[in-house]
Design an enzyme around this catalytic site. Structure first.
Site, PDB file in Angstrom:
ATOM      1  N   CYS A 142       0.894  -1.159   0.000  1.00  0.00           N
ATOM      2  CA  CYS A 142       0.000   0.000   0.000  1.00  0.00           C
ATOM      3  C   CYS A 142       0.929   1.204   0.000  1.00  0.00           C
ATOM      4  O   CYS A 142       1.922   1.195  -0.727  1.00  0.00           O
ATOM      5  CB  CYS A 142      -0.964  -0.045   1.182  1.00  0.00           C
ATOM      6  SG  CYS A 142      -0.202  -0.421   2.778  1.00  0.00           S
ATOM      7  N   ALA A 143       0.667   2.249   0.772  1.00  0.00           N
ATOM      8  CA  ALA A 143       1.584   3.389   0.774  1.00  0.00           C
ATOM      9  C   ALA A 143       2.750   3.128   1.729  1.00  0.00           C
ATOM     10  O   ALA A 143       3.914   3.227   1.354  1.00  0.00           O
ATOM     11  CB  ALA A 143       0.844   4.668   1.147  1.00  0.00           C
TER      12      ALA A 143
END
Ligand SMILES: *[C@@H]1O[C@H](CO)[C@@H](O)[C@H](O)[C@H]1NC(C)=O
Ligand SMILES: *[C@@H]1O[C@H](CO)[C@@H](O)[C@H](O)[C@H]1NC(C)=O
Length: 188
Positions: free
Chosen positions: A104-105
Site C-alpha cells: 500500500c503506501a
C-alpha cells in the site's frame, strides 16, 4: 560472479535494509516506494504486484502482473470486500510458482491486513498467530481498528471462533493484541 548481483542475497536478507518484507516463500509486503524499485522486485523474483491504494499509477515493469485494489486507509473502508479475492490471487500465484508483492503506501495497515486474511484462509493460521508472524517479519505493521474488526469477522467466518477481540482503551477501541503496548504507552 557479478559483484552487484552476487551481493544481493546477503544484502537483502537483512530485515533492516531489506525493502520487501518476506512473509512466506511466495508472499512479500512493502511500502509504495519499495514496490516501484526494480532491483528489489527483481531480487525477490516478484511476478505479481498487488497495489492497495488510491493514488495514480507510476511505474509498470514488463513481465510483472499488476492488480489494483482501490482502498483508502480509513476504518470505514470495506477492505473485507477484497479479503477472498486477494487471498485467492496470492494462492493461485503461489500454485504457479510465482511470487506476490502486496503493498500500500506505507506497508503498515491496508496491505498488512490483507496478509493476515491470506494467512488465515490459506495457512489455517488464527488471526492472533498470523499477526504475531507478520509482525515478526515486518515490525511496523499496524492495521487500523476498522480493518481489525473486519479481520475478526473474517476469522469467525472461517473458523467459527475468535482469537482476537476489540477492547476499550484510553486510546479508544483497540484489538487486545495491542493491550500491553497501550498500557505501557499510557504509563509513560
Ligand atoms: C519504504 O521502504 C523502503 C525500503 O524498506 C525504505 O527505505 C523507505 O524509507 C520507505 N519509505 C517510506 C516513506 O516509508
Ligand atoms: C498504486 O496504484 C495507485 C492508483 O492507481 C497508483 O497511483 C500508484 O502509483 C500505485 N503505486 C505503486 C507503487 O505502483
Amino acid at each position: 560472479m557479478n559483484t552487484i548481483f552476487g551481493a544481493i542475497p546477503i544484502l537483502f536478507r537483512h530485515p533492516a535494509i531489506y525493502g520487501l518484507s518476506r512473509i512466506t516463500s511466495s508472499l512479500y509486503l512493502s511500502n509504495g516506494t519499495a514496490a516501484n524499485n526494480k532491483l528489489l522486485l527483481f531480487a525477490s523474483q516478484i511476478t505479481t504486484v498487488i497495489n492497495v491504494s488510491v493514488e495514480v499509477v507510476s511505474t509498470f515493469y514488463p513481465n510483472i502482473r499488476y492488480v489494483h485494489i482501490p482502498i483508502t486507509d480509513t476504518p470505514v473502508s470495506r477492505l473485507s470486500d477484497f479479503f477472498d479475492l486477494v487471498a485467492d490471487r496470492i494462492h493461485s500465484v503461489d500454485l504457479q510458482q510465482g511470487r506476490t508483492l502486496l503493498h500500500c503506501a506505507a506497508g503498515v495497515s491496508r496491505s498488512a491486513a490483507l496478509c493476515l486474511a491470506y494467512l488465515m484462509k490459506y495457512h489455517a493460521m488464527s488471526l492472533s498467530n498470523a499477526h504475531a508472524w507478520v509482525k515478526s517479519c515486518r515490525p511496523i505493521i499496524r492495521p487500523n481498528h476498522g480493518f481489525w474488526q473486519q479481520l475478526i469477522q473474517y476469522e469467525y467466518k472461517l473458523f467459527g471462533t475468535n482469537t482476537v477481540r476489540m477492547v476499550n482503551s484510553p486510546l479508544g477501541l483497540i484489538p487486545d493484541v495491542y493491550e500491553n503496548e497501550v498500557r505501557l504507552m499510557v504509563a509513560f
